[in-house]
Structure formats: structure tokens, C-alpha cells
Design a protein around this motif. Structure first.
Motif, PDB file in Angstrom:
ATOM      1  N   SER A 297      40.440  26.939  43.841  1.00  0.00           N
ATOM      2  CA  SER A 297      39.961  27.607  42.625  1.00  0.00           C
ATOM      3  C   SER A 297      40.137  26.701  41.423  1.00  0.00           C
ATOM      4  O   SER A 297      41.229  26.183  41.166  1.00  0.00           O
ATOM      5  N   TYR A 424      41.988  32.084  36.747  1.00  0.00           N
ATOM      6  CA  TYR A 424      41.885  31.588  38.117  1.00  0.00           C
ATOM      7  C   TYR A 424      41.578  32.771  39.034  1.00  0.00           C
ATOM      8  O   TYR A 424      42.197  33.841  38.920  1.00  0.00           O
ATOM      9  N   THR A 426      41.118  33.749  43.159  1.00  0.00           N
ATOM     10  CA  THR A 426      41.334  33.275  44.532  1.00  0.00           C
ATOM     11  C   THR A 426      41.121  34.410  45.515  1.00  0.00           C
ATOM     12  O   THR A 426      41.151  35.579  45.161  1.00  0.00           O
TER      13      THR A 426
END
Length: 432
Positions: A297, A424, A426
Motif C-alpha cells: 500500500s 493507507y 490494506t
């Protein structure tokens, strides 16, 4: 009969909404910057770095351009670049002492840094005496954060919206809703405030959406605890209206919002149904970046306006544009976009099924819609249920493509890095 979603009325009235809700205005047109680009137009298009350079070019030619100074300070504030914001916003206030928006944004700048003594005179100067008294009543450092060994707080349930258990002033655990589109840090019901023994230090009235007005009270909460994470000395608000609990008929004791999350590096982990709270430090930000890189990521930009987080995302073939991470979209919808946006992007919309609700005190009408693809970075959803709104009710100085909500993020974990201002994402497989 129109049935209002009363939780959304409540969630729109809180820390930033009560303390900072002045509709942002771009003001008079600014003269073109170098290269023939209008920085106001660049800001509106979400091209923030280019807008910043345009305002700087104007200020190089005319250091007394109050509008350019104000807008340049706002662009810095979007990314919590406080040193830059404190360079330009005070300049704008000096150049245009009657500019309430410049003072509001400067107050926001200090508020995000918990510098409440600097916030109070600015709020008084723009006629917000109840909010000024609120922050004046906070003794010592607000938002004193203590993160235990795990920093992990499990969610009690996932749907229709996630619920977490929290203790107010050491009392028995209560079920709290949470919502990144809720501008409160911690918002309470009247009943919960009374149970916690809170005293209102000031109050004001707001539009209640279908009601004439509601009383909103401001106070200071000594302790708010989730698992081994505790926050002390928290400015809180509550109002004279009980709202139903999302999971039944019991009153909702309160909600947790973006102002609280912004005091951590906060992971919203839908995959494992938990929060992970880390101290808001550069070291923690580096650790999160490394973890995300191992998961493949890359960082996405994080911006804040009215304490709501924004990043870049897309709908169908729109290309990357500014979108909000607004997890409070309920009723199973993955998010909300403007009806005109849905039409422009050829999103399939069912105009025969209007839906009604209330957000931020305003009644609205939405329609079910089903975009072919929605995306934020690696997070993708195809053909799932969204809503197209006749009118979006969250004014910003920039164009906002869509609100991305709870259902969209279910296959993923989302980290809001408020230390280095990155997002971020993920895990997960695309939703469909």
C-alpha cells in the motif's frame, strides 16, 4: 410521512460544527497567477499544491493581498502544516481585520493543535461567545492521551454501523457509535451527560431539521476510555434531543468522531473489526508507512476540512478527485454523491425510489444508484449500492466528488496518519 434519520442530525453538531461552522467562501476573484492559472480555480478543483504556488506568486507581487494570504493559509491548514498556516492566516487577519473567515480558519489552526487559549479571543471576535466560553473552561492541557500496550479496541458490532464500548468518567461501559463524518470529538446525549455528572459551561441553539431549534450544551469531560486507551480533559457537547440507538430502541449515549481520531495515528480495521490507536508521533507514522509498504500500500494524501478527512478517489471514469472518508453513511449504502455527479458520470440511478433523511439539520432527498466502479487507492467496489443526493449539504471551498462510507470499506483496513497526513489502505478483495 417523511421519517428523518435523527442520528445524522446529531452527528452534524459537535466540536467543529459548533466551534467552527462558518460556510467557507472564496470571496472576490483573485487576479491570475503566473502562467495564467487562477489559484481560486485550482483550489476549487482540488489542485492544492498548485493553488498554493499561485497564491504565493500573488503575494510576491503584492504582499498586502489579504485574499491570497487567507487562501494560502487555508491550503496549509488542509494538510495540518501549522507553521505555514500560522505564517499566512495572521497576515490575512492583520490585512483584513473584519474578515471572519480568516479568523475562523486561524481558530481552527490553533484548535487542531489544542492551543485553546489562542482559540478563545478569535471565537469572541467573530461572535461565537458560547464556544469561546467552552474552550475557556478547559483547565490544563486538553485531550491528554494515554495508549496502553495494545492500543486495540474491538468493535461490538459491524452493522448497520460499527459500535464500540466506552466508559465515561469511569462509569459502566456504554455502546457508542463512531463516524469519521461526525465532527464531534465525543458527543453525548443529555442522559449520558447527566449520568456522568457534567455541568454545562455554555449553550447555544441550532437548527434541528424539522424542528424549530435545539439547545446544544458545552462542557468538559474528565475521562473517556476505550479499552486500554484513555483520553482525559475532553471538550464535549450534548443536546436536548434523544436519538434512537442504531441497534434498537434504547437511547444512544453518544458518538465518537474525527476530532478524537485526529489525536492518534488511527487504524479503522474493518477486516478484524477493531480500532488500533497509536500515539501521534513521527516514529509511529514511519512504522505505519513501513507496514503498509510491506502490504503493498502506498500513501494517499490526507486533508482535513471541518474535521472531516478527505483524500483522492474516483467514481466510474472521473479520474482521481477529492473525496471524503465519511463512514457514517448508513442504510447499507456505500457512499453518497450528488445527483448531478451521478448523471454526469453515467451512474445508473433509480429516480422512482426517493429516500428522505436529515443531515446537519437539513432535510434531504436521495435516490439509489449503482456506479460501475468506485475507488480509493487499492480499495475498489463494483456495482454496489450508493445514494445520489439532490443536494449535498457539506460546503467546502473545493469541489468534493463523493462521500465514501462504511459499506465501501468493509473488506479493508484504513489508517489515518494524522502525524504525517497520509492515508493507507490494506487488505481485502474488491466489493461487488
Amino acid at each position: 410521512m417523511v421519517e428523518l434519520n435523527r442520528r445524522r442530525v446529531v452527528s452534524g453538531i459537535g466540536l467543529a460544527a459548533a466551534a467552527a461552522a462558518v460556510a467557507p467562501l472564496l470571496g472576490a476573484s483573485t487576479s491570475a497567477a503566473a502562467g495564467g492559472s487562477d489559484p481560486d480555480a485550482l483550489l476549487k478543483a482540488g489542485r492544492f499544491d498548485e493553488a498554493a504556488r499561485g497564491y504565493e506568486e500573488i503575494l510576491r507581487k503584492d504582499p498586502n493581498d489579504a485574499h491570497a494570504a487567507r487562501q494560502r493559509g487555508y491550503v496549509a491548514l488542509l494538510s495540518n502544516r501549522f507553521a505555514e498556516a500560522e505564517k499566512y492566516l495572521p497576515l490575512a487577519v492583520r490585512l483584513a481585520p473584519d474578515d471572519k473567515q480568516a479568523k475562523q480558519w486561524l481558530a481552527d489552526c490553533y484548535l487542531r493543535q489544542d492551543k485553546l487559549s489562542a482559540v478563545v479571543p478569535l471565537l469572541r471576535a467573530i461572535g461565537k461567545e458560547p464556544q469561546a466560553k467552552w474552550y475557556e473552561a478547559v483547565q490544563g492541557q486538553p485531550y491528554q492521551v494515554s495508549v496502553g500496550p495494545s492500543g486495540r479496541v474491538p468493535w461490538l458490532s459491524m452493522d448497520p454501523l460499527p459500535v464500540v464500548e466506552a466508559s465515561v468518567n469511569g462509569g459502566p461501559p456504554k455502546k457508542f457509535l463512531w463516524d469519521t463524518g461526525n465532527t464531534t470529538g465525543v458527543g453525548l446525549s443529555v442522559r449520558m451527560a447527566e449520568e456522568a455528572g457534567l455541568r454545562a459551561v455554555s449553550q447555544t441553539k441550532v437548527n434541528g431539521g424539522g424542528q424549530q431549534s435545539m439547545d446544544v450544551f458545552f462542557g468538559v469531560l474528565p475521562s473517556f476510555q476505550m479499552g486500554d486507551v484513555e483520553v482525559r480533559n475532553v471538550p464535549v457537547s450534548w443536546m436536548d434531543m434523544e436519538s434512537p440507538h442504531e441497534l434498537g430502541t434504547e437511547p444512544n449515549p453518544g458518538s465518537i468522531g474525527a476530532q478524537l481520531f485526529a489525536h492518534f495515528v488511527t487504524t479503522l480495521d474493518w477486516v478484524n473489526e477493531a480500532f488500533i490507536f497509536r500515539p501521534r508521533t513521527s516514529g509511529q507514522a514511519r512504522a505505519v508507512r513501513a507496514e503498509a509498504a510491506r502490504a503493498g500500500s502506498r500513501p494517499l494524501p490526507l486533508w482535513i476540512d471541518h474535521d472531516i478527512p478527505y483524500t483522492r478517489g474516483s467514481v466510474n471514469n472521473s479520474g482521481p478527485q477529492v473525496v471524503s472518508i465519511n463512514t457514517g453513511q448508513d442504510a447499507g449504502r456505500a457512499g453518497v454523491m450528488a445527483l448531478e455527479t451521478a448523471k454526469r458520470l453515467k451512474v445508473r440511478t433509480d429516480l422512482s425510489r426517493p429516500m428522505y433523511g436529515a443531515t446537519h439539520g437539513e432535510i434531504h432527498k436521495d435516490y439509489p444508484c449503482y456506479p460501475d466502479e468506485t475507488r480509493i487507492g487499492p480499495a475498489i467496489a463494483r456495482g454496489i449500492y450508493w445514494a445520489a443526493a439532490e443536494q449535498m449539504v457539506d460546503p467546502t471551498p473545493f469541489d468534493m466528488l463523493a462521500h465514501f462510507g462504511h459499506t465501501f470499506f468493509k473488506p479493508y483496513a484504513v489508517t489515518l496518519d494524522f502525524a504525517e497526513m497520509n492515508v493507507y489502505i490494506t487488505g481485502g478483495k474488491p466489493s461487488s
